[in-house]
Motif scaffolding. Structure first.
Motif, PDB file in Angstrom:
ATOM      1  N   PRO A 339       0.808  -1.228   0.000  1.00 38.38           N
ATOM      2  CA  PRO A 339       0.000   0.000   0.000  1.00 38.38           C
ATOM      3  C   PRO A 339       0.838   1.274   0.000  1.00 38.38           C
ATOM      4  O   PRO A 339       0.308   2.347  -0.274  1.00 38.38           O
ATOM      5  CB  PRO A 339      -0.824  -0.129   1.292  1.00 38.38           C
ATOM      6  N   GLU A 340       2.125   1.153   0.312  1.00 39.29           N
ATOM      7  CA  GLU A 340       2.994   2.335   0.250  1.00 39.29           C
ATOM      8  C   GLU A 340       3.332   2.688  -1.195  1.00 39.29           C
ATOM      9  O   GLU A 340       3.647   3.842  -1.507  1.00 39.29           O
ATOM     10  CB  GLU A 340       4.287   2.065   1.036  1.00 39.29           C
ATOM     11  N   LYS A 341       3.265   1.713  -2.075  1.00 39.66           N
ATOM     12  CA  LYS A 341       3.625   1.936  -3.476  1.00 39.66           C
ATOM     13  C   LYS A 341       2.384   2.080  -4.358  1.00 39.66           C
ATOM     14  O   LYS A 341       2.377   2.889  -5.288  1.00 39.66           O
ATOM     15  CB  LYS A 341       4.481   0.774  -3.971  1.00 39.66           C
ATOM     16  N   TYR A 342       1.351   1.299  -4.058  1.00 41.93           N
ATOM     17  CA  TYR A 342       0.175   1.283  -4.919  1.00 41.93           C
ATOM     18  C   TYR A 342      -1.060   1.799  -4.173  1.00 41.93           C
ATOM     19  O   TYR A 342      -1.185   1.660  -2.949  1.00 41.93           O
ATOM     20  CB  TYR A 342      -0.114  -0.130  -5.412  1.00 41.93           C
ATOM     21  N   SER A 343      -1.930   2.403  -4.924  1.00 40.71           N
ATOM     22  CA  SER A 343      -3.249   2.789  -4.423  1.00 40.71           C
ATOM     23  C   SER A 343      -4.270   2.348  -5.465  1.00 40.71           C
ATOM     24  O   SER A 343      -3.920   1.960  -6.581  1.00 40.71           O
ATOM     25  CB  SER A 343      -3.339   4.298  -4.199  1.00 40.71           C
ATOM     26  N   GLY A 344      -5.522   2.407  -5.090  1.00 39.78           N
ATOM     27  CA  GLY A 344      -6.534   1.959  -6.027  1.00 39.78           C
ATOM     28  C   GLY A 344      -7.902   2.503  -5.682  1.00 39.78           C
ATOM     29  O   GLY A 344      -8.122   3.041  -4.589  1.00 39.78           O
ATOM     30  N   PHE A 345      -8.807   2.390  -6.633  1.00 33.59           N
ATOM     31  CA  PHE A 345     -10.189   2.776  -6.370  1.00 33.59           C
ATOM     32  C   PHE A 345     -11.116   1.680  -6.878  1.00 33.59           C
ATOM     33  O   PHE A 345     -10.740   0.856  -7.732  1.00 33.59           O
ATOM     34  CB  PHE A 345     -10.540   4.127  -6.998  1.00 33.59           C
ATOM     35  N   ALA A 346     -12.330   1.662  -6.344  1.00 34.42           N
ATOM     36  CA  ALA A 346     -13.316   0.656  -6.707  1.00 34.42           C
ATOM     37  C   ALA A 346     -14.704   1.244  -6.568  1.00 34.42           C
ATOM     38  O   ALA A 346     -14.920   2.168  -5.774  1.00 34.42           O
ATOM     39  CB  ALA A 346     -13.182  -0.587  -5.814  1.00 34.42           C
TER      40      ALA A 346
END
Length: 382
Positions: A339-346
């Motif tokens: 989670p420090e490198k990637y984020s996301g939405f849904a």
């Protein structure tokens, strides 16, 4: 022991007398000629050529004759049976030919009749709408992902940050599969439950997608889901959802908002279509929001305008469509994503609900009863 009776006169055996054999033969030939169809001929064959027919019974009497009398009687009976057998085959050939000619006449198809006498069938509008949603996101570079409808609780709840005491995990909302819980499933199931459920949303497909793929991940997940709701005008225990998941470096709520705007414009038409986000809570997203779209009928002009009321949005100007948000870091960690490198939405929404919006369907039961009067107006869109 007595000697063979060589003075026995075979003519004295009634069934073997020449006139009796001829009479049985002639009766059989007459019955064969009178048979009008194959069923009648079948009955004649049983009566005059079967095991209990007069000629068959006469043939059995030959064995009781003295040796010097058997040849003549056998020849007489055998010739008669041969004539009957030949007549049966010839009559069967004739009747089969007549049947085939009759079938050609009775079942003839008039190719000059109008081709549209029977109305064409139609694909179910839920299927059509779900595929249209898929097309919108495939055009944006997303991949369609699918998963099982019978799912382990870990995928359906635990990996999505549903705590063991979450109300959605109770029998009030979830169909649990009966059986003994496997040892490898470590979930919040009560003792005696199997740890397997009918999925309550399509979010488990998002978890499986993150486990099967390396980021970046862009998937759209359509499918059937199950909840313990009563079937009424606005609820059904089996319905359809479409969920979207995007996980990449640097994704923000602005990317989510732009994606939602593009979706409603593509599905409901017009550049004037836009969305708004209202704060909400979902275990698997943080921050979370409810997504509304501007009413596609009045475009918000009915708000505060009593002269132009809108039944679609009840003159509120907005229609609630579904939930959305940024993927909770705990969900990313559960799937092995940093989670420090990637984020996301849904986000996700119900297809039945969208169909009701788009086509003013008032009763959800119409979608599941299979009445062609409901599906036919939607046509054969592919």
């Amino acid at each position: 022991m007595s000697a063979p009776n060589k003075s026995y006169d075979p003519v004295e055996v009634e069934a073997l007398k020449p006139e009796a054999v001829e009479r049985a033969r002639d009766e059989a030939l007459a019955a064969i000629a009178a048979a009008g169809d194959l069923d009648a001929l079948k009955e004649v064959k049983a009566a005059h050529a079967g095991d209990r027919s007069p000629l068959a019974l006469a043939n059995r009497e030959i064995g009781a004759l003295p040796p010097h009398a058997k040849a003549d009687a056998g020849k007489r009976v055998g010739q008669a049976r041969g004539v009957v057998s030949k007549a049966l085959k010839e009559r069967q050939t004739v009747l089969e030919a007549e049947r085939d000619e009759r079938v050609l006449v009775q079942e003839a198809v008039d190719v000059t009749l109008p081709h549209d006498r029977v109305p064409a069938g139609g694909r179910h509008p839920l299927t059509t709408l779900m595929e249209r949603v898929e097309d919108v996101f495939v055009a944006m570079g997303y991949e369609v992902a699918e998963g099982p409808e019978v799912e382990a609780e870990w995928f359906n709840f635990d990996a999505l940050n549903f705590h063991p005491d979450h109300p959605a995990r109770t029998m009030q909302d979830t169909f649990f599969i009966h059986g003994e819980r496997p040892q490898e499933i470590d979930s919040g199931s009560a003792e005696g439950e199997s740890g397997v459920v009918l999925r309550t949303h399509t979010s488990p497909v998002q978890i499986r997608s993150l486990l099967d793929r390396e980021p970046p991940v862009y998937v759209v997940c359509p499918g059937k889901v199950f909840r313990t709701d009563e079937l009424d005008a606005t609820h059904t225990p089996v319905f359809h959802q479409v969920e979207l998941l995007a996980v990449d470096e640097g994704l923000t709520m602005a990317d989510l908002k732009g994606t939602l705007d593009h979706m409603v414009q593509a599905l409901f038409g017009g550049d004037g279509m836009k969305t708004r986000l209202r704060p909400n809570y979902f275990p698997f997203t943080e921050p979370s929001a409810e997504m509304d779209m501007v009413c596609y009928v009045c475009r918000g002009e009915s708000v505060g305008n009593p002269d132009r009321p809108c039944r679609t949005c009840s003159s509120e100007g907005w229609i609630e469509l579904g939930g959305c948000g940024m993927v909770n870091p705990r969900v990313l960690v559960a799937c092995g994503v940093d989670p420090e490198k990637y984020s996301g939405f849904a986000f996700g929404f119900g297809i039945e609900r969208m169909l009701m919006f788009r086509h003013n369907v008032e009763d959800m039961r119409d979608m599941v009863e299979g009445d062609v009067r409901f599906t036919r107006p939607f046509g054969m869109e592919i």
